[in-house]
Design a protein around this motif. Sequence first.
Motif, PDB file in Angstrom:
ATOM      1  N   TYR A   1     -36.212 -41.994  10.383  1.00  5.41           N
ATOM      2  CA  TYR A   1     -35.825 -42.008   8.973  1.00  5.41           C
ATOM      3  C   TYR A   1     -34.960 -40.812   8.603  1.00  5.41           C
ATOM      4  N   GLU A   2     -35.115 -39.719   9.298  1.00  8.09           N
ATOM      5  CA  GLU A   2     -34.238 -38.573   9.048  1.00  8.09           C
ATOM      6  C   GLU A   2     -32.822 -38.916   9.487  1.00  8.09           C
ATOM      7  N   ASN A   3     -32.679 -39.613  10.610  1.00 12.15           N
ATOM      8  CA  ASN A   3     -31.356 -40.057  11.068  1.00 12.15           C
ATOM      9  C   ASN A   3     -30.740 -41.054  10.087  1.00 12.15           C
ATOM     10  N   ILE A   4     -31.569 -41.933   9.537  1.00 17.12           N
ATOM     11  CA  ILE A   4     -31.080 -42.886   8.533  1.00 17.12           C
ATOM     12  C   ILE A   4     -30.584 -42.123   7.301  1.00 17.12           C
ATOM     13  N   CYS A   5     -31.322 -41.088   6.895  1.00 21.79           N
ATOM     14  CA  CYS A   5     -30.896 -40.259   5.756  1.00 21.79           C
ATOM     15  C   CYS A   5     -29.554 -39.592   6.044  1.00 21.79           C
ATOM     16  N   ASP A   6     -29.367 -39.102   7.272  1.00 14.33           N
ATOM     17  CA  ASP A   6     -28.085 -38.499   7.659  1.00 14.33           C
ATOM     18  C   ASP A   6     -26.951 -39.513   7.489  1.00 14.33           C
ATOM     19  N   GLN A   7     -27.177 -40.727   7.995  1.00 10.33           N
ATOM     20  CA  GLN A   7     -26.155 -41.772   7.916  1.00 10.33           C
ATOM     21  C   GLN A   7     -25.863 -42.152   6.467  1.00 10.33           C
ATOM     22  N   MET A   8     -26.914 -42.258   5.667  1.00 10.38           N
ATOM     23  CA  MET A   8     -26.734 -42.612   4.255  1.00 10.38           C
ATOM     24  C   MET A   8     -25.956 -41.532   3.521  1.00 10.38           C
ATOM     25  N   GLU A   9     -26.245 -40.263   3.825  1.00 11.61           N
ATOM     26  CA  GLU A   9     -25.523 -39.167   3.186  1.00 11.61           C
ATOM     27  C   GLU A   9     -24.033 -39.294   3.462  1.00 11.61           C
ATOM     28  N   VAL A  10     -23.666 -39.572   4.712  1.00 10.75           N
ATOM     29  CA  VAL A  10     -22.262 -39.704   5.095  1.00 10.75           C
ATOM     30  C   VAL A  10     -21.634 -40.902   4.388  1.00 10.75           C
ATOM     31  N   GLU A  11     -22.317 -42.035   4.399  1.00  8.02           N
ATOM     32  CA  GLU A  11     -21.765 -43.246   3.783  1.00  8.02           C
ATOM     33  C   GLU A  11     -21.602 -43.083   2.274  1.00  8.02           C
ATOM     34  N   ILE A  12     -22.609 -42.543   1.616  1.00  6.34           N
ATOM     35  CA  ILE A  12     -22.529 -42.343   0.159  1.00  6.34           C
ATOM     36  C   ILE A  12     -21.452 -41.316  -0.161  1.00  6.34           C
ATOM     37  N   GLY A  13     -21.414 -40.239   0.624  1.00  8.62           N
ATOM     38  CA  GLY A  13     -20.396 -39.210   0.412  1.00  8.62           C
ATOM     39  C   GLY A  13     -18.991 -39.750   0.582  1.00  8.62           C
TER      40      GLY A  13
ATOM     41  N   ARG B   1     -19.956 -36.064 -12.938  1.00 14.15           N
ATOM     42  CA  ARG B   1     -21.089 -36.916 -12.525  1.00 14.15           C
ATOM     43  C   ARG B   1     -21.031 -37.224 -11.034  1.00 14.15           C
ATOM     44  N   VAL B   2     -19.838 -37.504 -10.530  1.00 15.19           N
ATOM     45  CA  VAL B   2     -19.680 -37.765  -9.087  1.00 15.19           C
ATOM     46  C   VAL B   2     -20.106 -36.534  -8.299  1.00 15.19           C
ATOM     47  N   ARG B   3     -19.680 -35.345  -8.734  1.00 17.01           N
ATOM     48  CA  ARG B   3     -20.089 -34.102  -8.052  1.00 17.01           C
ATOM     49  C   ARG B   3     -21.605 -33.935  -8.088  1.00 17.01           C
ATOM     50  N   GLY B   4     -22.218 -34.272  -9.224  1.00 17.85           N
ATOM     51  CA  GLY B   4     -23.673 -34.182  -9.346  1.00 17.85           C
ATOM     52  C   GLY B   4     -24.382 -35.123  -8.380  1.00 17.85           C
ATOM     53  N   ILE B   5     -23.876 -36.339  -8.283  1.00 16.62           N
ATOM     54  CA  ILE B   5     -24.474 -37.314  -7.365  1.00 16.62           C
ATOM     55  C   ILE B   5     -24.331 -36.830  -5.923  1.00 16.62           C
ATOM     56  N   LEU B   6     -23.143 -36.313  -5.580  1.00  6.99           N
ATOM     57  CA  LEU B   6     -22.943 -35.787  -4.216  1.00  6.99           C
ATOM     58  C   LEU B   6     -23.928 -34.669  -3.915  1.00  6.99           C
ATOM     59  N   ARG B   7     -24.156 -33.786  -4.890  1.00 10.89           N
ATOM     60  CA  ARG B   7     -25.105 -32.692  -4.695  1.00 10.89           C
ATOM     61  C   ARG B   7     -26.517 -33.245  -4.492  1.00 10.89           C
ATOM     62  N   GLU B   8     -26.900 -34.235  -5.312  1.00  6.66           N
ATOM     63  CA  GLU B   8     -28.225 -34.849  -5.163  1.00  6.66           C
ATOM     64  C   GLU B   8     -28.402 -35.431  -3.774  1.00  6.66           C
ATOM     65  N   VAL B   9     -27.394 -36.169  -3.315  1.00  6.17           N
ATOM     66  CA  VAL B   9     -27.460 -36.817  -2.000  1.00  6.17           C
ATOM     67  C   VAL B   9     -27.641 -35.765  -0.906  1.00  6.17           C
TER      68      VAL B   9
ATOM     69  N   GLU C   1     -28.884 -32.727  -1.199  1.00 11.26           N
ATOM     70  CA  GLU C   1     -30.201 -32.095  -1.311  1.00 11.26           C
ATOM     71  C   GLU C   1     -31.315 -33.043  -0.867  1.00 11.26           C
ATOM     72  N   ILE C   2     -31.184 -34.326  -1.164  1.00 12.19           N
ATOM     73  CA  ILE C   2     -32.191 -35.294  -0.715  1.00 12.19           C
ATOM     74  C   ILE C   2     -32.188 -35.368   0.812  1.00 12.19           C
TER      75      ILE C   2
ATOM     76  N   SER D   1     -31.434 -32.931   2.734  1.00 14.77           N
ATOM     77  CA  SER D   1     -32.084 -31.678   3.165  1.00 14.77           C
ATOM     78  C   SER D   1     -33.605 -31.795   3.098  1.00 14.77           C
ATOM     79  N   ILE D   2     -34.114 -32.548   2.130  1.00 13.93           N
ATOM     80  CA  ILE D   2     -35.561 -32.799   2.058  1.00 13.93           C
ATOM     81  C   ILE D   2     -36.004 -33.558   3.311  1.00 13.93           C
ATOM     82  N   ALA D   3     -35.202 -34.544   3.716  1.00 13.70           N
ATOM     83  CA  ALA D   3     -35.508 -35.292   4.943  1.00 13.70           C
ATOM     84  C   ALA D   3     -35.477 -34.363   6.153  1.00 13.70           C
ATOM     85  N   ASP D   4     -34.484 -33.456   6.199  1.00  9.53           N
ATOM     86  CA  ASP D   4     -34.417 -32.476   7.290  1.00  9.53           C
ATOM     87  C   ASP D   4     -35.699 -31.636   7.335  1.00  9.53           C
ATOM     88  N   SER D   5     -36.147 -31.179   6.180  1.00 10.75           N
ATOM     89  CA  SER D   5     -37.366 -30.359   6.124  1.00 10.75           C
ATOM     90  C   SER D   5     -38.579 -31.134   6.624  1.00 10.75           C
ATOM     91  N   SER D   6     -38.679 -32.390   6.227  1.00 11.81           N
ATOM     92  CA  SER D   6     -39.793 -33.225   6.698  1.00 11.81           C
ATOM     93  C   SER D   6     -39.781 -33.316   8.214  1.00 11.81           C
TER      94      SER D   6
END
Length: 184
Positions: free
Chosen positions: A19-31, A49-57, A59-60, A62-67
Amino acid sequence: NIDHNDKKFMKLYNRTEKYENICDQMEVEIGSYLGKVAEGRLSNQSKERVRGILREVTEIESIADSSCNIARHLKRKMEADAVFEEMILKNINDMYALVDKALDNMQTLLKHRKITESELLESKHIESSINEKRNLLKRENVENLNQNLYSYQNGVFYMDIISECERMGDYIMNVIESLDTRYN
């Protein structure tokens, strides 16, 4: 405490990595998608707003990385055949409870379109309690090692987990702060 050959742990560990790898892929795709959106003609507010969403993605993710990092610390502990003392287990579980509270709070706020000042203050209070707990446990760890209450190696595994929990608290707070700037 986990048996060195614990299949249940390894199943959870592998799932965490997946799931951490999936989060990595999602971050790239959303970005990538939001990068294309930002190339269009947007108002300054929309660009913000776009910059805010990118920051959220980010940071989310990074939460997966920490897990995943916590899981890696536990795996190394297991591979070393280390067994945590009850006091360490209690302290880690107390820290996990604080992080769970922060994650629950973040998930609730992600569902809102606006964050109130009191919600932001409560979020900062939760994050501050995580920092205070980390600081207290680090100080106690030094004393406990001096009193030989557990091995130095256990202290290292223990503090690695506690420090990663605190970092996760920072990432959670960053998500909330990006929501605050996006919608308020």
